[in-house]
Design a protein around this motif. Structure first.
Motif, short mmCIF file in Angstrom:
data_model
loop_
_atom_site.label_atom_id
_atom_site.label_comp_id
_atom_site.label_asym_id
_atom_site.label_seq_id
_atom_site.Cartn_x
_atom_site.Cartn_y
_atom_site.Cartn_z
N SER A 134 48.45 32.17 44.69
CA SER A 134 48.55 30.76 44.90
C SER A 134 50.24 30.54 44.55
N ASP A 135 50.85 31.12 43.82
CA ASP A 135 52.50 31.09 43.54
C ASP A 135 53.25 31.45 45.00
N ASP A 136 52.54 32.55 45.46
CA ASP A 136 53.13 32.81 46.82
C ASP A 136 53.02 31.88 47.99
N VAL A 137 52.03 31.29 48.06
CA VAL A 137 51.78 29.97 48.97
C VAL A 137 52.57 29.04 48.55
N LEU A 138 52.63 28.68 47.29
CA LEU A 138 53.57 27.52 46.67
C LEU A 138 54.94 27.73 47.26
N ASN A 139 55.60 28.92 47.11
CA ASN A 139 56.95 29.20 46.96
C ASN A 139 57.16 29.89 48.41
N GLY A 140 56.29 30.13 49.12
CA GLY A 140 56.89 30.74 50.57
C GLY A 140 57.12 32.16 50.27
N ALA B 16 45.52 27.68 51.83
CA ALA B 16 45.63 26.62 51.05
C ALA B 16 45.53 26.88 49.70
N SER B 17 46.36 26.58 48.74
CA SER B 17 46.10 26.39 47.10
C SER B 17 45.81 24.90 46.75
N TYR B 18 45.81 25.07 45.47
CA TYR B 18 45.57 23.56 44.86
C TYR B 18 46.71 22.67 45.37
N SER B 19 47.97 22.91 45.57
CA SER B 19 49.14 22.14 45.93
C SER B 19 49.61 22.49 47.20
N SER B 20 49.27 23.51 48.00
CA SER B 20 50.44 23.84 49.09
C SER B 20 49.47 24.46 49.98
N VAL B 21 49.94 24.37 51.34
CA VAL B 21 49.41 24.99 52.41
C VAL B 21 50.44 25.89 53.21
N ARG B 22 49.91 26.94 53.91
CA ARG B 22 51.00 27.93 54.58
C ARG B 22 50.24 28.57 55.58
N VAL B 23 50.97 28.42 56.95
CA VAL B 23 50.42 29.32 57.86
C VAL B 23 51.16 30.60 57.64
N MET B 24 50.12 31.53 57.99
CA MET B 24 50.65 32.95 57.66
C MET B 24 51.33 33.57 59.07
N GLY B 25 52.52 34.01 58.97
CA GLY B 25 53.23 34.70 60.13
C GLY B 25 52.58 36.06 60.24
N ASP B 26 52.27 36.50 58.95
CA ASP B 26 51.87 38.15 58.97
C ASP B 26 51.44 38.49 57.56
N GLY B 27 50.40 38.62 57.59
CA GLY B 27 49.76 38.95 56.24
C GLY B 27 50.30 40.03 55.73
N GLY B 28 50.73 41.20 56.63
CA GLY B 28 51.26 42.32 55.48
C GLY B 28 50.30 43.16 55.11
N GLY B 29 49.10 43.19 55.65
CA GLY B 29 48.05 43.85 55.16
C GLY B 29 47.50 43.37 53.89
N ALA B 30 47.85 42.11 53.48
CA ALA B 30 47.42 41.53 52.09
C ALA B 30 46.00 40.94 52.12
N MET B 31 45.36 40.69 50.95
CA MET B 31 44.14 40.16 50.80
C MET B 31 44.26 38.75 50.27
N LEU B 32 43.44 37.87 50.61
CA LEU B 32 43.49 36.70 50.11
C LEU B 32 43.16 36.72 48.50
N GLY B 33 43.77 35.93 47.72
CA GLY B 33 43.85 35.92 46.27
C GLY B 33 43.03 34.80 45.83
N PRO B 34 42.68 34.80 44.42
CA PRO B 34 41.69 33.81 43.86
C PRO B 34 42.31 32.45 43.99
N HIS B 35 41.42 31.33 43.85
CA HIS B 35 41.83 29.95 44.15
C HIS B 35 42.47 29.56 45.33
N LEU B 36 42.36 30.49 46.48
CA LEU B 36 42.78 30.11 47.78
C LEU B 36 41.72 29.97 48.62
N THR B 37 41.90 28.95 49.56
CA THR B 37 40.89 29.13 50.76
C THR B 37 41.78 29.22 52.13
#
Length: 610
Positions: free
Chosen positions: A464-470, A493-514
């Motif tokens: 969630s912090d990654d989404v919030l801080n970009g 999307a997190s509780y307080s921010s939304v982000r369009v992913m340019g590249d997931g970098g092989g990452a997985m979706l974290g808790p409290h994110l949609t």
């Protein structure tokens, strides 16, 4: 137990694998949803049995794991007894095997009633005793996060690595639930023979001391943990450890000033009534061997308060205080008990590492090897106010260069808003909702597994912090079922921010994110993300009052969507730029003030010369 186990809205969401908003919707839409049987208006509690019955009746998939069932049974006794029961569960699990089975129909030794004791033992058999107990401790810490002060995990690990006990005994005289004694790093530096390591701990709370003892023993560590007031009733009087770590209570005025005025521990001076932390410093030094190290967290004000000046000076003169390091929210003092006849050092390490914990260990190593450039002469401190505040002693010789670099970064981070046309009347466009787009197959949604952790493993995780801080993915986890891989173009999307992913970098979706994955042939992801943000930044099912599926969007062609998407993307870039320039601006202002004040900077004004 006689009490009906209860659950809150978050527990129900976790059991059913949905967000908290779904639970709120169930309560609003279904008159037969179980009524609260306790708690408060803002934090109602529900009967677990009634909730299970309701979920079955409506065909809602849910799973109450054995761990959850044990936890709910513990909670049923009420918050006041929760810690006591967790401690009793630890006593049960650390008891010799032949005594682990309670007598049928009678309370288990240690206080747990038979049915609950059997559940705890069953959980231990399923997961292993250590994993089972850590699960219960984790839930206990979550439930009482406001009442229990727990040292940050990264700070705890840092403290242990810095003291590097050369022997086999480490003491924490304010151990709480054992965070510092359990921190990774103890075994990495121990030089004692295998099986001889000892952990000593004391805490004012009998419950916390019992939990710490159980956590250590389940790891096979020889431990002695006692309950009591370390200041008034030292449980290890006369004992000297190889190293001491401590996160004492801050600003505790009733620490025993009147009773302890003549205490022999005050080798460096009687701590003033309002300086209890200096009493803890000397208590720790009393319990470490000559040349042994102490790592203790201190309130930042302790480095400069006038009342503690004499003790700070005495610690410096004796060579006991070796470093003051600013960390987030507190200072870390590193001390070394002087050996008889040892020549004290002439310099002390003073470092501001609040923004970079990784800088601490290299700086400490450099200081120990007499090659540090971040030291302050002790004689200069003694001649002044003995003010060891790290921010006051940061290096000044390169402030001009740092100011110029900060100014350039500040200017480069600036961004312009999109060029938007102002309309006299708002457009009246046909609209749809996110829920309709999902039904039409234009959007699919995903969420992370409900029990996913992000504090260790080989798989990167977006938090969630990654989404919030970009920022790039900062979490990590282990391979497990249900992980959601992020793709380019996904809307997260997190509780307080939304982000369009340019590249997931092989990452997985974290808790409290949609995660919202769009059909790019018919829907622009930036268009969707912009309207989700405009809907109030509540673009997850975690909001308690907002159903994200009701988010309204105009029905537009893909070309028109992309025009909106470009404008939304520019606003997102502007938001990131404002966040970055705010941080850079604060640093720029501080460098400018310091540089002008100490003569390293000069105004570029007509007629003025340096």
């Amino acid at each position: 137990m006689s009490h009906d186990p209860t659950v809150n809205a978050g527990d129900i969401a976790r059991l059913a694998g949905v967000g908290r908003a779904a639970v709120s919707n169930w309560r609003r839409r279904h008159d037969d949803f179980p009524a609260p049987i306790g708690g408060t208006a803002n934090q109602p509690l529900f009967s677990l049995r009634q909730v299970e019955s309701w979920l079955r009746r409506y065909g809602k998939s849910y799973q109450v794991s054995l761990g959850d069932r044990v936890w709910q049974r513990l909670k049923a006794a009420g918050d006041l007894r929760l810690g006591e029961l967790v401690a009793q569960a630890g006593a049960l699990l650390t008891r010799p095997a032949p005594q682990n089975e309670p007598e049928p129909g009678s309370p288990a030794e240690g206080g747990l009633e038979p049915e609950l004791a059997e559940l705890v033992l069953e959980l231990a058999e399923q997961l292993g005793a250590l994993t089972a107990y850590e699960f219960l401790c984790e839930r206990y810490l979550e439930a009482h996060s406001r009442q229990l002060s727990v040292t940050r995990e990264d700070v705890a690990g840092l403290m242990v690595r810095l003291v590097r006990p050369g022997g086999s005994t480490i003491l924490d005289p304010a151990c709480g639930v054992g965070t510092l004694l359990l921190a990774p790093g103890h075994d990495q530096h121990a030089e004692a023979e295998p099986g001889t390591a000892r952990m000593l701990g004391q805490d004012l709370s009998e419950t916390s001391a019992a939990i710490t003892a159980a956590r250590l023993r389940l790891r096979g560590v020889e431990a002695e943990v006692v309950a009591g007031d370390s200041m008034r009733d030292d449980g290890f009087a006369g004992e000297r450890a190889d190293a001491v770590v401590c996160d004492p209570p801050f600003n505790e005025r009733a620490w025993g000033y009147e009773e302890l005025t003549g205490d022999p521990r005050w080798e460096y001076g009687l701590p003033p009534r309002g300086e209890p932390e200096l009493a803890w410093v000397q208590h720790c030094l009393t319990h470490v061997k000559p040349r042994g190290l102490v790592a203790i967290l201190m309130p930042p004000a302790a480095a400069s308060r006038k009342a503690g000046r004499r003790i700070r000076a005495n610690l410096l003169r004796a060579g006991a205080l070796r470093a003051v390091i600013a960390l987030p929210g507190s200072d870390l003092w590193l001390l070394r008990r002087p050996a008889a006849g040892e020549r004290p050092p002439s310099e002390v390490l003073i470092l501001d590492a609040a923004a970079d914990l990784a800088s601490v260990e290299p700086a400490w190593e450099a200081y120990l090897e007499d090659r540090s450039d971040q030291t302050v002469r002790i004689i200069d401190l003694l001649a002044d106010e003995v003010d060891m505040t790290p921010a006051r002693h940061q290096r000044r010789d390169d402030v001009g260069k740092a100011y110029a670099e900060a100014r350039d970064r500040f200017m480069a981070a600036a961004s312009a808003p999109p060029d938007l046309k102002v309309l006299e009347q708002p457009l009246d466009q046909p609209a749809t909702t996110l829920g309709d787009l999902i039904k039409e197959g234009l959007v699919t949604t995903s969420q992370a597994p409900p029990k996913m952790t992000v504090d260790g493993g080989e798989v990167p995780v977006l938090t969630s912090d990654d989404v919030l801080n970009g920022t790039s993915p900062s979490g990590s986890t282990t391979l497990q079922q249900g992980l959601i891989a992020i793709r380019p173009g996904d809307v997260v999307a997190s509780y307080s921010s939304v982000r369009v992913m340019g590249d997931g970098g092989g990452a997985m979706l974290g808790p409290h994110l949609t995660l919202y994955r769009v059909d790019a042939r018919r829907l622009d992801p930036d268009f969707l993300a912009g309207f989700l943000r405009a809907a109030g930044g509540r673009a997850t099912t975690g909001s308690s009052r907002f159903d994200v599926r009701r988010t309204r969007l105009p029905r537009l062609s893909l070309k028109e969507q992309k025009a909106y998407g470009d404008a939304f993307r520019q606003l997102a870039v502007l938001e990131d730029a404002i966040r970055e320039t705010s941080t850079l601006g604060q640093a720029l202002i501080r460098l400018g003030l310091d540089g002008l004040a100490d003569g390293h900077l000069h105004p570029r004004a007509h007629g003025l010369t340096p």
